[in-house]
Motif scaffolding. Structure first.
Motif, PDB file in Angstrom:
ATOM      1  N   LYS A  40       0.839  -1.198   0.000  1.00 16.08           N
ATOM      2  CA  LYS A  40       0.000   0.000   0.000  1.00 16.08           C
ATOM      3  C   LYS A  40       0.877   1.253   0.000  1.00 16.08           C
ATOM      4  O   LYS A  40       0.629   2.194  -0.761  1.00 16.08           O
ATOM      5  CB  LYS A  40      -0.925   0.002   1.217  1.00 16.08           C
ATOM      6  N   LEU A  43       2.387   1.713  -3.450  1.00 11.81           N
ATOM      7  CA  LEU A  43       1.403   2.181  -4.428  1.00 11.81           C
ATOM      8  C   LEU A  43       1.089   3.661  -4.223  1.00 11.81           C
ATOM      9  O   LEU A  43       0.969   4.422  -5.186  1.00 11.81           O
ATOM     10  CB  LEU A  43       0.128   1.345  -4.338  1.00 11.81           C
ATOM     11  N   GLU A  44       0.975   4.085  -2.979  1.00 16.42           N
ATOM     12  CA  GLU A  44       0.727   5.506  -2.690  1.00 16.42           C
ATOM     13  C   GLU A  44       1.899   6.365  -3.157  1.00 16.42           C
ATOM     14  O   GLU A  44       1.695   7.438  -3.740  1.00 16.42           O
ATOM     15  CB  GLU A  44       0.475   5.716  -1.201  1.00 16.42           C
TER      16      GLU A  44
END
Length: 68
Positions: A40, A43-44
């Motif tokens: 996560k 991806l951010e």
């Protein structure tokens, strides 16, 4: 290495602990066990990098868009 490849490599190193994104033809080097919170975060970071890169690029004119 292109600007995008460099950014992706840095994100992989920082957030995923992956030394390189090059294929090394070894399962122990090419496959990684990664926590979902690390994925996560990566991806951010990639999304934010894309937004920043897109904002810094010149905008296409109507005639350039029509020619594509």
């Amino acid at each position: 290495m292109s600007q995008i490849e460099t950014i992706l490599s840095l994100i992989a190193q920082k957030h995923l602990g992956i030394e390189t994104l090059e294929t090394r033809r070894s399962d122990s080097l090419d496959f990684h066990d990664t926590a979902v919170w690390c994925i996560k975060d990566a991806l951010e970071a990639a999304f934010k990098a894309g937004v920043e890169l897109g904002a810094s690029m010149p905008k296409a004119t109507a005639s350039e868009i029509a020619n594509d």
